[in-house]
Design a protein around this motif. Structure first.
Motif, PDB file in Angstrom:
ATOM      1  N   GLY A  93       0.828  -1.200   0.000  1.00  0.00           N
ATOM      2  CA  GLY A  93       0.000   0.000   0.000  1.00  0.00           C
ATOM      3  C   GLY A  93       0.858   1.243   0.000  1.00  0.00           C
ATOM      4  O   GLY A  93       1.863   1.326  -0.702  1.00  0.00           O
ATOM      5  N   LEU A  94       0.485   2.212   0.814  1.00  0.00           N
ATOM      6  CA  LEU A  94       1.201   3.472   0.910  1.00  0.00           C
ATOM      7  C   LEU A  94       2.061   3.496   2.163  1.00  0.00           C
ATOM      8  O   LEU A  94       1.633   3.044   3.229  1.00  0.00           O
ATOM      9  CB  LEU A  94       0.210   4.644   0.932  1.00  0.00           C
ATOM     10  CG  LEU A  94      -0.564   4.884  -0.360  1.00  0.00           C
ATOM     11  CD1 LEU A  94      -1.719   5.858  -0.131  1.00  0.00           C
ATOM     12  CD2 LEU A  94       0.359   5.398  -1.456  1.00  0.00           C
ATOM     13  N   ASP A  95       3.272   4.053   2.045  1.00  0.00           N
ATOM     14  CA  ASP A  95       4.155   4.187   3.197  1.00  0.00           C
ATOM     15  C   ASP A  95       3.761   5.366   4.075  1.00  0.00           C
ATOM     16  O   ASP A  95       4.121   5.425   5.244  1.00  0.00           O
ATOM     17  CB  ASP A  95       5.601   4.389   2.738  1.00  0.00           C
ATOM     18  CG  ASP A  95       6.289   3.080   2.400  1.00  0.00           C
ATOM     19  OD1 ASP A  95       5.739   2.013   2.729  1.00  0.00           O
ATOM     20  OD2 ASP A  95       7.384   3.123   1.802  1.00  0.00           O
ATOM     21  N   GLY A  96       3.057   6.337   3.525  1.00  0.00           N
ATOM     22  CA  GLY A  96       2.600   7.506   4.267  1.00  0.00           C
ATOM     23  C   GLY A  96       1.081   7.440   4.354  1.00  0.00           C
ATOM     24  O   GLY A  96       0.563   6.702   5.189  1.00  0.00           O
ATOM     25  N   PRO A  97       0.403   8.170   3.471  1.00  0.00           N
ATOM     26  CA  PRO A  97       0.985   9.103   2.510  1.00  0.00           C
ATOM     27  C   PRO A  97       1.290  10.447   3.150  1.00  0.00           C
ATOM     28  O   PRO A  97       0.889  10.724   4.278  1.00  0.00           O
ATOM     29  CB  PRO A  97      -0.118   9.233   1.463  1.00  0.00           C
ATOM     30  CG  PRO A  97      -1.389   9.001   2.240  1.00  0.00           C
ATOM     31  CD  PRO A  97      -1.047   8.015   3.309  1.00  0.00           C
ATOM     32  N   TYR A  98       1.995  11.294   2.390  1.00  0.00           N
ATOM     33  CA  TYR A  98       2.322  12.644   2.836  1.00  0.00           C
ATOM     34  C   TYR A  98       1.413  13.615   2.047  1.00  0.00           C
ATOM     35  O   TYR A  98       0.223  13.643   2.289  1.00  0.00           O
ATOM     36  CB  TYR A  98       3.812  12.914   2.621  1.00  0.00           C
ATOM     37  CG  TYR A  98       4.697  12.037   3.496  1.00  0.00           C
ATOM     38  CD1 TYR A  98       5.364  12.566   4.596  1.00  0.00           C
ATOM     39  CD2 TYR A  98       4.872  10.676   3.228  1.00  0.00           C
ATOM     40  CE1 TYR A  98       6.176  11.777   5.405  1.00  0.00           C
ATOM     41  CE2 TYR A  98       5.672   9.878   4.029  1.00  0.00           C
ATOM     42  CZ  TYR A  98       6.327  10.427   5.117  1.00  0.00           C
ATOM     43  OH  TYR A  98       7.115   9.639   5.913  1.00  0.00           O
TER      44      TYR A  98
ATOM     45  N   ASP B 252       4.792   9.822  -1.402  1.00  0.00           N
ATOM     46  CA  ASP B 252       4.806   8.663  -0.501  1.00  0.00           C
ATOM     47  C   ASP B 252       6.217   8.316  -0.039  1.00  0.00           C
ATOM     48  O   ASP B 252       6.578   7.143   0.019  1.00  0.00           O
ATOM     49  CB  ASP B 252       4.147   7.471  -1.195  1.00  0.00           C
ATOM     50  CG  ASP B 252       3.661   6.421  -0.203  1.00  0.00           C
ATOM     51  OD1 ASP B 252       3.181   6.815   0.879  1.00  0.00           O
ATOM     52  OD2 ASP B 252       3.777   5.223  -0.495  1.00  0.00           O
ATOM     53  N   HIS B 253       7.015   9.325   0.239  1.00  0.00           N
ATOM     54  CA  HIS B 253       8.367   9.217   0.778  1.00  0.00           C
ATOM     55  C   HIS B 253       9.371   8.659  -0.228  1.00  0.00           C
ATOM     56  O   HIS B 253      10.297   9.355  -0.606  1.00  0.00           O
ATOM     57  CB  HIS B 253       8.407   8.406   2.067  1.00  0.00           C
ATOM     58  CG  HIS B 253       9.742   8.471   2.754  1.00  0.00           C
ATOM     59  ND1 HIS B 253      10.189   9.612   3.386  1.00  0.00           N
ATOM     60  CD2 HIS B 253      10.747   7.578   2.897  1.00  0.00           C
ATOM     61  CE1 HIS B 253      11.401   9.402   3.883  1.00  0.00           C
ATOM     62  NE2 HIS B 253      11.758   8.183   3.599  1.00  0.00           N
ATOM     63  N   TYR B 254       9.222   7.422  -0.637  1.00  0.00           N
ATOM     64  CA  TYR B 254      10.165   6.850  -1.591  1.00  0.00           C
ATOM     65  C   TYR B 254       9.685   6.946  -3.036  1.00  0.00           C
ATOM     66  O   TYR B 254      10.405   6.554  -3.949  1.00  0.00           O
ATOM     67  CB  TYR B 254      10.433   5.386  -1.268  1.00  0.00           C
ATOM     68  CG  TYR B 254      11.192   5.162   0.026  1.00  0.00           C
ATOM     69  CD1 TYR B 254      12.497   5.609   0.183  1.00  0.00           C
ATOM     70  CD2 TYR B 254      10.582   4.512   1.093  1.00  0.00           C
ATOM     71  CE1 TYR B 254      13.185   5.416   1.357  1.00  0.00           C
ATOM     72  CE2 TYR B 254      11.267   4.298   2.286  1.00  0.00           C
ATOM     73  CZ  TYR B 254      12.569   4.754   2.407  1.00  0.00           C
ATOM     74  OH  TYR B 254      13.250   4.552   3.589  1.00  0.00           O
ATOM     75  N   ARG B 255       8.495   7.442  -3.248  1.00  0.00           N
ATOM     76  CA  ARG B 255       7.928   7.434  -4.593  1.00  0.00           C
ATOM     77  C   ARG B 255       6.787   8.432  -4.689  1.00  0.00           C
ATOM     78  O   ARG B 255       6.295   8.952  -3.673  1.00  0.00           O
ATOM     79  CB  ARG B 255       7.387   6.038  -4.935  1.00  0.00           C
ATOM     80  CG  ARG B 255       6.281   5.606  -3.973  1.00  0.00           C
ATOM     81  CD  ARG B 255       5.680   4.273  -4.324  1.00  0.00           C
ATOM     82  NE  ARG B 255       4.697   3.858  -3.322  1.00  0.00           N
ATOM     83  CZ  ARG B 255       3.764   2.940  -3.519  1.00  0.00           C
ATOM     84  NH1 ARG B 255       3.689   2.328  -4.680  1.00  0.00           N
ATOM     85  NH2 ARG B 255       2.919   2.624  -2.564  1.00  0.00           N
ATOM     86  N   VAL B 256       6.371   8.686  -5.927  1.00  0.00           N
ATOM     87  CA  VAL B 256       5.090   9.320  -6.200  1.00  0.00           C
ATOM     88  C   VAL B 256       4.147   8.197  -6.616  1.00  0.00           C
ATOM     89  O   VAL B 256       4.443   7.434  -7.548  1.00  0.00           O
ATOM     90  CB  VAL B 256       5.202  10.380  -7.303  1.00  0.00           C
ATOM     91  CG1 VAL B 256       3.821  10.895  -7.687  1.00  0.00           C
ATOM     92  CG2 VAL B 256       6.092  11.529  -6.848  1.00  0.00           C
ATOM     93  N   ALA B 257       3.032   8.067  -5.899  1.00  0.00           N
ATOM     94  CA  ALA B 257       2.121   6.954  -6.103  1.00  0.00           C
ATOM     95  C   ALA B 257       0.783   7.453  -6.639  1.00  0.00           C
ATOM     96  O   ALA B 257       0.429   8.627  -6.490  1.00  0.00           O
ATOM     97  CB  ALA B 257       1.910   6.191  -4.799  1.00  0.00           C
TER      98      ALA B 257
END
Length: 527
Positions: free
Chosen positions: A266-271, A285-290
């Motif tokens: 899923g998502l690590d954040g999201p931010y 999402d910290h390591y990526r744009v999701a």
């Protein structure tokens, strides 16, 4: 969520694992998962996918990135940001093994012996002694070490992530030797029960490289589709289970590339969250744009990776491009159509919220500096306001006036000719901001509320309560937040609950207390 004005709908399912990094099978047969971003360690039943938190974020461990089990059942933990290695005994007691390792990451046990390496340039590989004694350096010069393991020949195998190599060295010391070169973004080395070397790639395709060490040295590739592989473990039946730093979850990976989700990703954040003119939702999402993809006819939504982009936190759509911030100091512009990325600013002090003026000028909340800045088309940075306490997000109204949230002051401010004018206070810890018509909305992460502020009267109103933002329900805050930087490398960025307005008048919320993006639509009233 409780609200009489808004109806909530998740775009994706909650994430049971906020990031999944080092994995190892424990004495009880469960797969233990280090969760760097969550600051905790969970145990996963590989048969059912049930997840239990066994090392909570309010304990002594701040940022676990890898783990290993000793012969007596003790768990050894590489606590990356503070530079500590812990022992958690079979009874649950903690003991500090060492605080002399810088950015500890890869960790492994060989019988009663403990080895750890450093994820930094010119990093070291060391033997540590849980019962006391000075660390012994086996070798240095690692180009970002990571997950390592003892091979069938009795040597320790470890990756150099930067130089795309796999090395080995005897555990009693000696001359390190290159085993494989030009390996696809190596992040972890693992041996299956038959002694075959598997090298995991941290790239978007989820590549695993198998290397024949016993014969010709030939290689074969398996593409898993698991973006951002981090680590792997083999069970007694030689089944391979992989983790993802980019999206969490645990996945069983078959030799032919087929996958079986054990714990869904899923998502690590999201931010931050934004939506473009075509209706596509993007989450930083910290390591990526999701891309959380809204479900159809009640089916569960999915999350796609637009681009691996460390470390995306703030985001805004502007025409056909996306502008992002990283709390580690950069502002970038990404074009989804071409895949091109342009760096707009570097060296900033924790930039977070971002928005764009009609003329293309970017407005950014530089949180760590207490400023709001502008970045024009020539990438010139100017200061719009300074002397703020903790500016988090920015937004513009229809007349181009700039508003900023300050989660320490508990207020929303308007920037007027360089001065910050209070618009509303007593809002808890406001973060994400959005304007629709003559109303401004903000997310209060302290009290899990959505507030509205009338831009004509200044009146405030609680729009919704019990939002899934901030610290996850049932969790306790960490004793101490990990540092933003560790020996010049990225540490752990603070969480951020973003908010944006969709063209239809709905709101999109980063529900970072459960790992979802939530659409808040005006509630239908009876006739």
């Amino acid at each position: 969520m409780r609200s009489t004005r808004w109806q909530a709908r998740r775009l994706n399912s909650p994430n049971p694992l906020w990031g999944s990094n080092g994995v190892a099978f424990g004495p009880d047969g469960r797969l233990y998962v280090a969760q760097f971003l969550a600051g905790q360690i969970s145990a996963v039943d590989p048969a059912t996918g049930d997840v239990e938190v066994v090392v909570p974020p309010d304990g002594p461990v701040q940022s676990p990135d890898d783990l290993a089990f000793g012969a007596d059942g003790s768990m050894y933990i590489a606590d990356l940001v503070p530079g500590r290695v812990w022992r958690r005994g079979p009874g649950g007691e903690y003991g500090l093994v060492s605080d002399e390792v810088k950015v500890p990451n890869g960790i492994t046990c060989v019988g009663d012996r403990l080895f750890v390496n450093e994820m930094r340039m010119n990093g070291r590989l060391l033997e540590l002694f849980p019962e006391g004694g000075d660390p012994v350096v086996l070798t240095d010069g690692l180009a970002l070490g990571n997950a390592m393991q003892l091979g069938p020949d009795g040597c320790l195998y470890y990756p150099h992530m930067v130089s795309r190599q796999v090395w080995r060295i005897p555990p009693d010391g000696g001359v390190p030797e290159v085993v494989a070169e030009d390996v696809h973004d190596p992040v972890a080395v693992r041996f299956d029960q038959g002694g075959v070397l598997h090298v995991l790639s941290r790239g978007p395709e989820g590549i695993v490289t198998r290397v024949d060490l016993h014969g010709t040295g030939s290689r074969s590739l398996v593409t898993s589709g698991v973006t951002g592989l981090d680590n792997a473990a083999f069970d007694a039946e030689n089944r391979m289970f992989v983790s993802s730093f980019a999206s969490g979850g645990i996945t069983e990976l078959h030799p032919d590339g087929r996958t079986r989700p054990v714990v869904p990703r899923g998502l690590d954040g999201p931010y931050g969250v934004t939506i473009d003119l075509g209706g596509t939702v993007y989450a930083a999402d910290h390591y990526r744009v999701a891309r959380p993809e809204e479900p159809d006819e009640g089916a569960s939504g999915d999350v796609a990776t637009e681009i691996l982009q460390p470390f995306a936190h703030g985001i805004t759509a502007d025409g056909g491009v996306l502008h992002t911030t990283s709390q580690f100091g950069t502002v970038q512009t990404y074009d989804p159509a071409t895949g091109a990325t342009r760096t707009r600013a570097t060296g900033l002090n924790q930039p977070l919220g971002i928005t764009a003026r009609p003329d293309g000028t970017l407005v950014v909340a530089e949180t760590g500096a207490g400023r709001v800045i502008a970045i024009d088309e020539a990438d010139t940075v100017t200061v719009l306001a300074e002397g703020l306490d903790h500016p988090v997000d920015v937004t513009l109204d229809a007349d181009g006036r700039c508003y900023v949230s300050d989660d320490r002051r508990g207020a929303v401010l308007r920037i007027d000719d360089g001065a910050s004018v209070p618009v509303a206070d007593g809002l808890g810890a406001p973060q994400g901001l959005a304007v629709h018509g003559d109303e401004l909305f903000t997310v209060d992460t302290a009290n899990r509320r959505l507030w509205s502020v009338s831009l004509t009267t200044g009146g405030t109103r609680v729009e919704a309560e019990d939002l899934a933002v901030g610290i996850p329900r049932g969790s306790k805050p960490p004793r101490q937040a990990p540092a933003l930087f560790a020996h010049g490398l990225p540490g752990v960025a603070p969480r951020f609950a973003g908010l944006t307005t969709a063209p239809d008048g709905s709101l999109l919320l980063s529900a970072n207390g459960e790992g979802t993006v939530v659409r808040l639509s005006p509630a239908r009233t009876g006739t």
